[in-house]
Design an enzyme around this catalytic site. Structure first.
Site, short mmCIF file in Angstrom:
data_model
loop_
_atom_site.label_atom_id
_atom_site.label_comp_id
_atom_site.label_asym_id
_atom_site.label_seq_id
_atom_site.Cartn_x
_atom_site.Cartn_y
_atom_site.Cartn_z
N CYS A 114 59.73 83.52 13.49
CA CYS A 114 59.64 84.60 12.49
C CYS A 114 61.05 84.89 11.95
O CYS A 114 62.00 85.01 12.73
CB CYS A 114 59.03 85.86 13.10
SG CYS A 114 57.38 85.58 13.77
N CYS A 117 63.41 87.86 13.22
CA CYS A 117 63.41 88.15 14.66
C CYS A 117 64.55 87.42 15.38
O CYS A 117 64.73 86.21 15.23
CB CYS A 117 62.06 87.73 15.24
SG CYS A 117 61.99 87.83 17.03
S1 SF4 Z 1 59.15 86.90 19.53
FE1 SF4 Z 1 59.91 86.96 17.42
S2 SF4 Z 1 59.69 84.84 16.65
FE2 SF4 Z 1 58.35 85.07 18.46
S3 SF4 Z 1 56.35 85.69 17.65
FE3 SF4 Z 1 57.44 87.57 18.20
S4 SF4 Z 1 58.43 88.20 16.28
FE4 SF4 Z 1 57.85 86.02 16.02
#
Ligand code: SF4
Length: 341
Positions: A114, A117
């Site tokens: 994501c 993130c």
């Molecule tokens: S930890 Fe971060 S990259 Fe992984 S699913 Fe959750 S928001 Fe997305």
């Protein structure tokens, strides 16, 4: 060495038998472990010969505490724990009116990528075992001296990408002879792995489900959440509807508000259209800014405006309370700092 925190009660009974003991010794051992004991000699009702075998072959290992930051305003504590093999994960202890809650990580890193993130920036190191998930809770309880009444699997990692260990963890923490944490006091958050949502509804109909949306069209959502290319929005919403039909339970949709990306009035109206008629709740999260991602937070004021817009259109919504503002730092940030060192 065998880490006993990774074992179910049944597995411990099998272990006891393999050491020449009756199966009920496994149950006694299990009970001691979940009372927080780590020294076999303090387990008063176990025979000496069993204790000796346990000392030779088993450990009840905590995680390695690398860093801990404590809020001076609300008691929130953020931990960075080291794992075998050199990885690290974050765990957060929070105090609410209804009790203490711990947010645990399920993977060291994340491969969902994501864009906003910190956890996914360097991909994934490895899955956590069920015992490492349990240890986050037990080590926090040992450190704070307080018991934990709620667990959210919302830290680093995508729990449904590590489903077998997650399932074992849930069964372990729910065991009435162990921590005995109610299924309804556990929340698991996913970015939307559709087939696993169906499996989860089947396996754990009483555990709370949160789904990260963060976008209301495939174009927008795919731009910040690559998983949307595999499981588009419509499939995710349909899976959420099936979850509610199957379990009778409300789904929480997590929505991180990113300035200029997904926080306009038109975005909120589109969200309402998407969720209309569902038994659901929207949790609006003013994004925690992560330098490396370049995304900006919409801020709390805008989050409240978005909440009002959703509520006025019949979609229940809240803005996530900001705990530990004085030790702030986005989810995954402590771990990221360690990786950079
Ligand atoms: S930890 Fe971060 S990259 Fe992984 S699913 Fe959750 S928001 Fe997305």
């Amino acid at each position: 060495m065998i880490n006993l925190r990774d074992m179910t009660q049944k597995e411990m009974s099998g272990l006891a038998q393999s050491m020449g003991q009756p199966a009920f010794r496994g149950k006694q051992l299990f009970g001691w472990i979940y009372k927080g004991k780590r020294d076999f000699r303090e387990m008063k009702n176990l025979p000496g010969v069993f204790i000796q075998s346990l000392e030779e072959k088993c450990v009840i290992d905590p995680l390695t505490l690398l860093e801990c930051r404590e809020s001076q305003t609300d008691g929130t504590k953020k931990y960075l724990f080291g794992l075998d093999g050199g990885s690290a994960v974050e765990t957060v202890f929070m105090k609410y009116k209804y009790g203490n809650s711990v947010c645990i990580s399920s993977q060291a890193g994340c491969r969902m990528g994501c864009a906003f993130c910190a956890s996914g920036i360097d991909g994934i190191d490895r899955n956590l075992t069920a015992g490492e998930m349990i240890s986050q809770i037990m080590d926090v309880e040992a450190d704070t001296g307080e018991s934990v009444g709620h667990v959210v699997v919302m830290g680093t990692g995508e729990p449904f990408d590590n489903y077998d260990n997650l399932a074992k963890f849930i069964r372990l923490i729910n065991d009435k002879d162990g921590k005995n944490l109610g299924m309804r006091n556990i929340t698991v958050s996913t970015c939307g792995l559709v087939p696993v949502i169906d499996r989860f509804a089947e396996d754990f109909p009483q555990v709370n489900l949160a789904i990260s949306l963060h976008g209301t069209t495939d174009e927008r959502r795919s731009a910040i959440m690559p998983i949307n290319k595999k499981y588009p929005l419509r499939e995710v919403i349909d899976a959420a509807r099936r979850y509610t039909e199957k379990t009778g339970r409300r789904v929480t949709f997590e929505y991180a508000l990113i300035h200029g990306e997904n926080d306009s009035n038109a975005d909120m109206d589109s969200l309402c259209r998407l969720l209309r008629g569902m038994i659901c709740h929207v949790n609006l999260i003013p994004l925690n800014q992560v330098e490396d991602t370049g995304f900006k937070s919409s801020g709390r004021h805008r989050a409240e405006e978005c909440m009002d817009r959703l509520e006025s259109r019949g979609i229940p919504a809240t803005v996530r309370r900001q705990l530990g503002a004085d030790i702030d730092g986005a989810c995954g940030q402590l771990r990221l700092e360690k990786l950079k060192k």
